[in-house]
Design an enzyme around this catalytic site. Structure first.
Site, PDB file in Angstrom:
ATOM      1  N   LEU A 236      46.972  46.200  38.828  1.00  0.00           N
ATOM      2  CA  LEU A 236      45.809  45.651  38.127  1.00  0.00           C
ATOM      3  C   LEU A 236      44.711  46.700  38.011  1.00  0.00           C
ATOM      4  O   LEU A 236      44.178  46.938  36.922  1.00  0.00           O
ATOM      5  CB  LEU A 236      45.282  44.417  38.871  1.00  0.00           C
ATOM      6  N   TYR A 237      44.371  47.327  39.122  1.00  0.00           N
ATOM      7  CA  TYR A 237      43.279  48.308  39.102  1.00  0.00           C
ATOM      8  C   TYR A 237      43.600  49.456  38.151  1.00  0.00           C
ATOM      9  O   TYR A 237      42.741  49.858  37.351  1.00  0.00           O
ATOM     10  CB  TYR A 237      43.005  48.842  40.506  1.00  0.00           C
ATOM     11  N   ARG A 238      44.795  49.968  38.202  1.00  0.00           N
ATOM     12  CA  ARG A 238      45.156  51.092  37.315  1.00  0.00           C
ATOM     13  C   ARG A 238      45.136  50.652  35.851  1.00  0.00           C
ATOM     14  O   ARG A 238      44.712  51.423  34.982  1.00  0.00           O
ATOM     15  CB  ARG A 238      46.504  51.652  37.716  1.00  0.00           C
TER      16      ARG A 238
END
Length: 180
Positions: A145-147
């Site tokens: 998600l963060y990437r």
């Protein structure tokens, strides 16, 4: 599902409910849940620029995200700031938002709520940088998600004082807005 801002006073009123989400998302003990409630949530009013958003199904809170201005005198910046400097990323601590928690109840994971909460928070922060800490586990779904939302690894394998498990410090730069 509805996402809406939670004022700090509402976060404090809902502290038990939020702490239970934290506990269930990770499978933590009651002791760790209570520590989260009694320290991290209770201390929220001490942080400048605190932002919290909740995901609701009808009136039930099923997930949350929160963070605040990166403040060098507080615990987390004192831990990660020197490591960012040593890694050549000291500029990431200027004009920075500290993303503290993003948790979704297990039965609601995989439905896009984490993405929606994180996008809502990122859209509301005026900061050039956002920093967070996550596990060093390469299979951690949160990293995907963060990437996907533009975060990069800044200090992989970071070790907090007194903690045996490594962490990853990740950051995201806000895209420069064109001057028209």
């Amino acid at each position: 599902m509805t996402i809406r801002a939670l004022e700090t006073s509402e976060v404090l009123r809902r502290a038990d409910e939020i702490a239970r989400i934290f506990q269930r998302a990770f499978g933590y003990s009651d002791e760790r849940r209570d520590h989260f409630r009694d320290t991290r949530l209770a201390y929220l009013p001490l942080y400048d620029g605190a932002l919290t958003f909740g995901a609701f199904e009808d009136d039930a809170l099923v997930g949350f995200v929160y963070g605040f201005d990166y403040q060098p005198g507080h615990w987390w910046p004192q831990q990660v700031g020197p490591a960012l400097d040593r890694a050549g990323h000291g500029e990431w601590t200027v004009d920075t938002f500290e993303l503290n928690e993003l948790e979704i109840l297990p039965g609601y994971q995989g439905r896009g709520l984490g993405t929606a909460l994180l996008r809502t928070l990122l859209d509301r922060t005026p900061h050039r940088h956002t920093l967070l800490s996550t596990t060093a586990d390469p299979a951690d779904r949160a990293k995907v998600l963060y990437r996907r939302l533009g975060f990069v690894d800044l200090v992989p394998g970071f070790r907090y004082a007194g903690v045996s498990e490594p962490a990853n410090i990740m950051g995201r730069r806000r895209a420069q807005r064109s001057q028209t």
